[in-house]
Design a protein around this motif. Sequence first.
Motif, PDB file in Angstrom:
ATOM      1  N   VAL A 153       7.656 -12.575 -10.342  1.00  0.00           N
ATOM      2  CA  VAL A 153       7.892 -11.276  -9.700  1.00  0.00           C
ATOM      3  C   VAL A 153       6.637 -10.807  -8.968  1.00  0.00           C
ATOM      4  O   VAL A 153       6.711 -10.293  -7.846  1.00  0.00           O
ATOM      5  N   THR A 154       5.468 -10.994  -9.573  1.00  0.00           N
ATOM      6  CA  THR A 154       4.211 -10.574  -8.950  1.00  0.00           C
ATOM      7  C   THR A 154       3.989 -11.298  -7.630  1.00  0.00           C
ATOM      8  O   THR A 154       3.647 -10.688  -6.608  1.00  0.00           O
ATOM      9  N   LYS A 155       4.185 -12.607  -7.631  1.00  0.00           N
ATOM     10  CA  LYS A 155       3.990 -13.377  -6.403  1.00  0.00           C
ATOM     11  C   LYS A 155       4.989 -12.969  -5.324  1.00  0.00           C
ATOM     12  O   LYS A 155       4.632 -12.850  -4.146  1.00  0.00           O
ATOM     13  N   ALA A 156       6.249 -12.759  -5.721  1.00  0.00           N
ATOM     14  CA  ALA A 156       7.259 -12.338  -4.752  1.00  0.00           C
ATOM     15  C   ALA A 156       6.945 -10.937  -4.211  1.00  0.00           C
ATOM     16  O   ALA A 156       7.134 -10.661  -3.022  1.00  0.00           O
ATOM     17  N   TYR A 157       6.452 -10.064  -5.076  1.00  0.00           N
ATOM     18  CA  TYR A 157       6.094  -8.701  -4.669  1.00  0.00           C
ATOM     19  C   TYR A 157       4.956  -8.751  -3.646  1.00  0.00           C
ATOM     20  O   TYR A 157       4.986  -8.058  -2.622  1.00  0.00           O
ATOM     21  N   TYR A 158       3.942  -9.580  -3.922  1.00  0.00           N
ATOM     22  CA  TYR A 158       2.813  -9.712  -3.000  1.00  0.00           C
ATOM     23  C   TYR A 158       3.270 -10.282  -1.654  1.00  0.00           C
ATOM     24  O   TYR A 158       2.738  -9.908  -0.602  1.00  0.00           O
ATOM     25  N   SER A 159       4.237 -11.183  -1.685  1.00  0.00           N
ATOM     26  CA  SER A 159       4.749 -11.748  -0.433  1.00  0.00           C
ATOM     27  C   SER A 159       5.350 -10.666   0.459  1.00  0.00           C
ATOM     28  O   SER A 159       5.149 -10.657   1.678  1.00  0.00           O
ATOM     29  N   GLU A 165       2.362  -5.858   5.821  1.00  0.00           N
ATOM     30  CA  GLU A 165       1.063  -5.711   6.497  1.00  0.00           C
ATOM     31  C   GLU A 165       1.054  -6.469   7.820  1.00  0.00           C
ATOM     32  O   GLU A 165       0.543  -5.974   8.831  1.00  0.00           O
ATOM     33  N   GLN A 166       1.623  -7.655   7.808  1.00  0.00           N
ATOM     34  CA  GLN A 166       1.693  -8.440   9.037  1.00  0.00           C
ATOM     35  C   GLN A 166       2.543  -7.729  10.084  1.00  0.00           C
ATOM     36  O   GLN A 166       2.199  -7.716  11.283  1.00  0.00           O
ATOM     37  N   LEU A 167       3.630  -7.118   9.649  1.00  0.00           N
ATOM     38  CA  LEU A 167       4.494  -6.384  10.578  1.00  0.00           C
ATOM     39  C   LEU A 167       3.769  -5.170  11.147  1.00  0.00           C
ATOM     40  O   LEU A 167       3.908  -4.852  12.339  1.00  0.00           O
ATOM     41  N   SER A 168       2.970  -4.495  10.328  1.00  0.00           N
ATOM     42  CA  SER A 168       2.205  -3.334  10.808  1.00  0.00           C
ATOM     43  C   SER A 168       1.194  -3.747  11.868  1.00  0.00           C
ATOM     44  O   SER A 168       1.028  -3.057  12.893  1.00  0.00           O
ATOM     45  N   LYS A 241       6.881   0.669  -3.690  1.00  0.00           N
ATOM     46  CA  LYS A 241       6.001   1.832  -3.757  1.00  0.00           C
ATOM     47  C   LYS A 241       4.549   1.462  -3.424  1.00  0.00           C
ATOM     48  O   LYS A 241       3.830   2.252  -2.829  1.00  0.00           O
ATOM     49  N   ASP A 242       4.139   0.270  -3.842  1.00  0.00           N
ATOM     50  CA  ASP A 242       2.747  -0.136  -3.633  1.00  0.00           C
ATOM     51  C   ASP A 242       2.523  -0.609  -2.201  1.00  0.00           C
ATOM     52  O   ASP A 242       3.473  -0.912  -1.470  1.00  0.00           O
ATOM     53  N   SER A 243       1.266  -0.686  -1.825  1.00  0.00           N
ATOM     54  CA  SER A 243       0.883  -1.183  -0.508  1.00  0.00           C
ATOM     55  C   SER A 243      -0.345  -2.067  -0.664  1.00  0.00           C
ATOM     56  O   SER A 243      -0.979  -2.107  -1.724  1.00  0.00           O
ATOM     57  N   ILE A 244      -0.685  -2.768   0.411  1.00  0.00           N
ATOM     58  CA  ILE A 244      -1.861  -3.637   0.375  1.00  0.00           C
ATOM     59  C   ILE A 244      -3.114  -2.828   0.064  1.00  0.00           C
ATOM     60  O   ILE A 244      -3.979  -3.245  -0.709  1.00  0.00           O
ATOM     61  N   GLY A 245      -3.190  -1.634   0.624  1.00  0.00           N
ATOM     62  CA  GLY A 245      -4.373  -0.808   0.421  1.00  0.00           C
ATOM     63  C   GLY A 245      -4.540  -0.347  -1.015  1.00  0.00           C
ATOM     64  O   GLY A 245      -5.664  -0.052  -1.450  1.00  0.00           O
ATOM     65  N   SER A 246      -3.439  -0.273  -1.769  1.00  0.00           N
ATOM     66  CA  SER A 246      -3.523   0.205  -3.153  1.00  0.00           C
ATOM     67  C   SER A 246      -3.927  -0.890  -4.132  1.00  0.00           C
ATOM     68  O   SER A 246      -4.212  -0.615  -5.292  1.00  0.00           O
ATOM     69  N   LEU A 247      -3.961  -2.135  -3.659  1.00  0.00           N
ATOM     70  CA  LEU A 247      -4.314  -3.243  -4.537  1.00  0.00           C
ATOM     71  C   LEU A 247      -5.824  -3.349  -4.663  1.00  0.00           C
ATOM     72  O   LEU A 247      -6.559  -3.173  -3.689  1.00  0.00           O
ATOM     73  N   LEU A 426      -5.352 -13.259   3.090  1.00  0.00           N
ATOM     74  CA  LEU A 426      -4.994 -12.189   2.150  1.00  0.00           C
ATOM     75  C   LEU A 426      -3.915 -12.652   1.184  1.00  0.00           C
ATOM     76  O   LEU A 426      -4.001 -12.413  -0.035  1.00  0.00           O
ATOM     77  N   TYR A 427      -2.901 -13.310   1.710  1.00  0.00           N
ATOM     78  CA  TYR A 427      -1.826 -13.809   0.850  1.00  0.00           C
ATOM     79  C   TYR A 427      -2.358 -14.821  -0.158  1.00  0.00           C
ATOM     80  O   TYR A 427      -2.043 -14.765  -1.351  1.00  0.00           O
ATOM     81  N   ASP A 428      -3.173 -15.762   0.340  1.00  0.00           N
ATOM     82  CA  ASP A 428      -3.732 -16.789  -0.552  1.00  0.00           C
ATOM     83  C   ASP A 428      -4.565 -16.156  -1.658  1.00  0.00           C
ATOM     84  O   ASP A 428      -4.509 -16.595  -2.818  1.00  0.00           O
ATOM     85  N   LEU A 429      -5.353 -15.130  -1.312  1.00  0.00           N
ATOM     86  CA  LEU A 429      -6.211 -14.497  -2.313  1.00  0.00           C
ATOM     87  C   LEU A 429      -5.378 -13.811  -3.392  1.00  0.00           C
ATOM     88  O   LEU A 429      -5.682 -13.916  -4.588  1.00  0.00           O
ATOM     89  N   LEU A 430      -4.330 -13.111  -2.978  1.00  0.00           N
ATOM     90  CA  LEU A 430      -3.489 -12.415  -3.956  1.00  0.00           C
ATOM     91  C   LEU A 430      -2.790 -13.404  -4.893  1.00  0.00           C
ATOM     92  O   LEU A 430      -2.734 -13.191  -6.101  1.00  0.00           O
ATOM     93  N   ILE A 431      -2.273 -14.478  -4.320  1.00  0.00           N
ATOM     94  CA  ILE A 431      -1.599 -15.492  -5.143  1.00  0.00           C
ATOM     95  C   ILE A 431      -2.598 -16.175  -6.064  1.00  0.00           C
ATOM     96  O   ILE A 431      -2.311 -16.427  -7.250  1.00  0.00           O
ATOM     97  N   ASN A 432      -3.800 -16.453  -5.549  1.00  0.00           N
ATOM     98  CA  ASN A 432      -4.823 -17.099  -6.370  1.00  0.00           C
ATOM     99  C   ASN A 432      -5.282 -16.196  -7.509  1.00  0.00           C
ATOM    100  O   ASN A 432      -5.634 -16.679  -8.593  1.00  0.00           O
TER     101      ASN A 432
END
Length: 445
Positions: A153-159, A165-168, A241-247, A426-432
């Motif tokens: 779930v965490t990995k899917a959520y980060y995806s 973020e990419q769309l923004s 609810k979460d965003s990249i900036g909140s991580l 960014l994606y790689d770092l979150l998954i790692n």
Amino acid sequence: MKYKYLSLIFCLFSVVSVKAQLTDSLASFSLKEAIDYAQNHQTSVLNATIDEEIAKNTVKQTIGIGLPQVNGNVNFQDFLKVPTNLLPGEFFGQPGTQVPVQFGVQYQSSFGLELNQLLFDGSYLVGLQASKTFKELSNKNLKRSRIETAVAVTKAYYSVLVSNEQLSLLDANMARLKKSLNDTEALFKNGFVEKIDVDRLTVLNNNLETERGNVIRLLELNVNLLKFQMGMNIQFKLALKDSIGSLQVEESIAVRDTTAYQNRIEYSLLETQKKLNELDLKRYKSLFLPSLSAFGSTSRSLQSNEFLSLMDRSFPTTVIGFRLSVPLISGGIKTYQVRNAKLEVLKTENNLVNLRNGINLEVEQAQTVYRNGLKSLENQKRNMELAQEVLRVTKIKYEQGVGSSIEVTTAETSLKESQNNYINALYDLLINKVNVDRALGKIVY
């Protein structure tokens, strides 16, 4: 009949209406809420919970073997032909002959109770220990399922967050490029620039629109993947609810930890499996011991040649006793069973050593990859900021007539490339980061 059909149609519309409300309702989840939801709805967790209940019932079932076993029985027989035997004629004053005699009566019936109680059996005592260990194993399997679900779930959520973020970034690029394209078209109409300048920006704009469409479809796919990992109906609407900036990204991680395997559920599961193998060895050894049980039964026999008078004559029987079973010769079967059980224990010990080394290697690899990813993300972020500055300066030079449109389009392309590199880093770092926490056994549910 008419009202019956009307009621049926009303019920169908009600079901469709409720389903539509559920589908149209928007559910919003933080990462923790999404994981908590998955713990209660993901099929793998639900099945592991069922397995835990099965293990509890198995323990009780094993305990029941050593409790008193009581059986009732009823028997009725109608001898249409009463058995006949030949007796020597000497009994009846007819020497040298055989006289046919019928023994028994036509109707016979009996009913009674049987009681058996196990007093000593080595394999049963070992089985009690094994059943409790089996329960422990199922509990740890449930824990492993919960951890694996949390990771998925965490990995899917980060995806989904990275796709957002990419769309923004793409939307910001398109807004800026659209303004540049409009300004260039105005300059072209007034004869200040060539048509090729407009065409270059138009190609960039078309490419961005195509890429944006691809990202939107990828985002939808990632959201559906998140729903699947959560055990949520794909038809439901989901918001984050979460965003990249909140991580929070940790800039430093712990030094090499050679005891991390002690926190891993996989290692704990294998230790429990070793206990089961040791108990299996103990069980095979116990087969060489005698077993002792007590039994008792009481019954009443009814006999008569007349069915209606069957209950008039009854004969009670009651017996109690002990049964001792001593194994003598088994053809070597038990000996080889013990040897194989010892080898299984040895295999498990080898697997524990291998798993311990594997986990230590996994921790070291995950930490190294995370450190490299952290440096890569910092570098890509600086590159993106530099590409934005280069584009800003290039556009100013172009607007002032000291730069070319090729420089502008090159700067736009470089910015888009640096943004893609940043998103990937960014994606790689979150998954790692998830992989590091999992390797260290920090993900607990």
